[in-house]
Write a protein that holds these residues in place. Structure first.
Motif, short mmCIF file in Angstrom:
data_model
loop_
_atom_site.label_atom_id
_atom_site.label_comp_id
_atom_site.label_asym_id
_atom_site.label_seq_id
_atom_site.Cartn_x
_atom_site.Cartn_y
_atom_site.Cartn_z
N GLU A 245 0.85 -1.19 0.00
CA GLU A 245 0.00 0.00 0.00
C GLU A 245 0.88 1.24 0.00
OE1 GLU A 245 -3.40 0.68 -0.02
OE2 GLU A 245 -3.48 -1.41 -0.63
N PRO A 246 0.58 2.23 -0.83
CA PRO A 246 1.37 3.46 -0.81
C PRO A 246 1.14 4.22 0.49
CG PRO A 246 -0.44 3.65 -2.36
CD PRO A 246 -0.47 2.25 -1.83
N LEU A 247 2.19 4.72 1.07
CA LEU A 247 2.11 5.52 2.30
C LEU A 247 2.21 6.98 1.90
CD1 LEU A 247 4.46 3.30 4.50
CD2 LEU A 247 1.96 3.24 4.37
N LEU A 248 1.09 7.53 1.46
CA LEU A 248 1.09 8.88 0.90
C LEU A 248 1.55 9.94 1.88
CD1 LEU A 248 -2.20 8.69 -1.19
CD2 LEU A 248 0.15 8.34 -1.96
N ASP A 249 1.24 9.77 3.16
CA ASP A 249 1.68 10.76 4.14
C ASP A 249 3.20 10.78 4.26
OD1 ASP A 249 1.43 8.17 5.30
OD2 ASP A 249 1.51 9.04 7.30
N GLU A 250 3.85 9.64 4.04
CA GLU A 250 5.31 9.62 4.09
C GLU A 250 5.92 10.32 2.88
OE1 GLU A 250 7.37 6.22 5.38
OE2 GLU A 250 5.84 5.67 6.84
N ILE A 251 5.24 10.25 1.75
CA ILE A 251 5.72 10.98 0.58
C ILE A 251 5.52 12.48 0.79
CG2 ILE A 251 5.42 11.35 -1.90
CD1 ILE A 251 4.27 8.43 -1.98
N VAL A 252 4.33 12.88 1.20
CA VAL A 252 4.01 14.30 1.40
C VAL A 252 4.93 14.93 2.44
CG1 VAL A 252 2.24 15.88 2.25
CG2 VAL A 252 1.63 14.06 0.65
N ASN A 253 5.21 14.21 3.52
CA ASN A 253 6.01 14.77 4.62
C ASN A 253 7.51 14.56 4.45
OD1 ASN A 253 3.71 15.64 6.07
ND2 ASN A 253 3.39 13.55 6.78
N TYR A 254 7.94 13.90 3.39
CA TYR A 254 9.35 13.63 3.17
C TYR A 254 10.13 14.91 2.91
CZ TYR A 254 13.58 11.82 1.03
OH TYR A 254 14.89 11.55 0.72
N ARG A 255 11.29 15.02 3.53
CA ARG A 255 12.16 16.17 3.35
C ARG A 255 13.49 15.67 2.77
NH1 ARG A 255 8.89 17.26 7.29
NH2 ARG A 255 8.14 19.31 7.80
N PRO A 256 13.71 15.91 1.47
CA PRO A 256 14.96 15.46 0.86
C PRO A 256 16.16 16.18 1.45
CG PRO A 256 13.46 16.38 -0.79
CD PRO A 256 12.82 16.56 0.54
N LYS A 257 17.31 15.53 1.36
CA LYS A 257 18.56 16.15 1.83
C LYS A 257 18.83 17.44 1.06
CE LYS A 257 20.56 11.71 2.53
NZ LYS A 257 21.58 10.80 2.06
N ASN A 258 18.49 17.44 -0.23
CA ASN A 258 18.66 18.62 -1.06
C ASN A 258 17.31 18.99 -1.65
OD1 ASN A 258 19.39 20.63 -2.81
ND2 ASN A 258 20.65 19.34 -4.14
N PRO A 259 16.51 19.76 -0.90
CA PRO A 259 15.14 20.05 -1.35
C PRO A 259 15.06 20.83 -2.66
CG PRO A 259 15.66 21.28 0.63
CD PRO A 259 16.82 20.38 0.37
N ASP A 260 16.15 21.51 -3.03
CA ASP A 260 16.16 22.25 -4.29
C ASP A 260 16.63 21.39 -5.45
OD1 ASP A 260 15.33 24.58 -2.98
OD2 ASP A 260 17.39 25.09 -2.45
N GLY A 261 16.93 20.13 -5.18
CA GLY A 261 17.43 19.23 -6.22
C GLY A 261 16.40 18.99 -7.31
N SER A 262 16.88 18.95 -8.53
CA SER A 262 16.02 18.76 -9.69
C SER A 262 16.08 17.30 -10.14
CB SER A 262 16.52 19.65 -10.83
OG SER A 262 17.83 19.22 -11.21
N TRP A 263 15.26 16.99 -11.14
CA TRP A 263 15.31 15.66 -11.73
C TRP A 263 16.70 15.41 -12.31
CZ3 TRP A 263 12.32 11.79 -10.76
CH2 TRP A 263 10.98 12.00 -10.42
N GLU A 264 17.30 16.44 -12.89
CA GLU A 264 18.63 16.27 -13.47
C GLU A 264 19.64 15.84 -12.39
OE1 GLU A 264 16.58 18.92 -14.13
OE2 GLU A 264 16.08 18.14 -16.11
N GLU A 265 19.55 16.44 -11.21
CA GLU A 265 20.44 16.06 -10.10
C GLU A 265 20.18 14.63 -9.66
OE1 GLU A 265 20.95 15.68 -5.63
OE2 GLU A 265 19.31 16.99 -6.27
N ILE A 266 18.93 14.25 -9.60
CA ILE A 266 18.57 12.88 -9.20
C ILE A 266 19.10 11.88 -10.23
CG2 ILE A 266 16.65 11.29 -8.85
CD1 ILE A 266 15.08 13.72 -7.71
N PHE A 267 18.91 12.19 -11.52
CA PHE A 267 19.42 11.30 -12.57
C PHE A 267 20.94 11.17 -12.48
CE2 PHE A 267 15.38 12.11 -14.97
CZ PHE A 267 15.00 10.79 -15.06
N LYS A 268 21.62 12.27 -12.24
CA LYS A 268 23.08 12.23 -12.11
C LYS A 268 23.49 11.31 -10.97
CE LYS A 268 27.04 15.35 -11.69
NZ LYS A 268 27.74 14.93 -10.51
N ARG A 269 22.81 11.42 -9.85
CA ARG A 269 23.14 10.58 -8.69
C ARG A 269 22.98 9.10 -8.99
NH1 ARG A 269 19.68 12.53 -3.81
NH2 ARG A 269 20.85 10.90 -2.73
#
Length: 135
Positions: free
Chosen positions: A9-33
């Motif tokens: 089951e998806p835990l939507l509250d965990e997605i909504v409340n998630y705080r990434p280490k780099n909140p300004d990170g873009s898809w390009e940064e994620i792909f690079k990683r």
């Protein structure tokens, strides 16, 4: 795929409340990683699928049956990248991390790198629960 692997089951509250280490990170940064991460290709395939999901489902953001919306897709991308790469920058295979997106922010864990058939309780027997305080 859902029927054969029993998706959790998806835990939507965990997605909504998630705080990434780099909140300004873009898809390009994620792909690079994930491209620089040594694994069998699962991380990059997952991130690519999430990005495509965002693009395809954007037209349905106002539809109640589409539960993942807007910024949630990018957060899932961050979760996928962070969970498959350790904080020290070592590949997950060297540190034995879970890489299911729900195992967020490189939580060091027991078991294999990827959780197979994650919807079944038996799939998680080799893993310890992660701290919820990281949300």
């Amino acid at each position: 795929m859902y029927a054969s692997r029993r998706a959790p089951e998806p835990l939507l509250d965990e997605i909504v409340n998630y705080r990434p280490k780099n909140p300004d990170g873009s898809w390009e940064e994620i792909f690079k990683r994930v491209i620089e991460h040594e694994d069998d290709g699962h991380a990059s395939k997952l991130v690519r699928a999430l990005r495509h999901g965002e693009q395809i489902c954007a037209a349905y953001d106002d539809h109640p049956r589409f539960r993942v919306k807007g910024i949630m897709w990018l957060k899932l991308g961050h979760m996928a990248a962070s969970s498959s790469i350790t904080q020290a920058g070592y590949p997950a295979s060297a540190r034995k991390l879970t890489s299911w997106p729900v195992a967020i922010d490189s939580v060091e864990d027991t078991g294999d790198t990827w959780v197979r058939s994650a919807g079944f309780d038996e799939a998680w027997e080799k893993y310890e629960d992660r701290p919820r305080a990281l949300l």
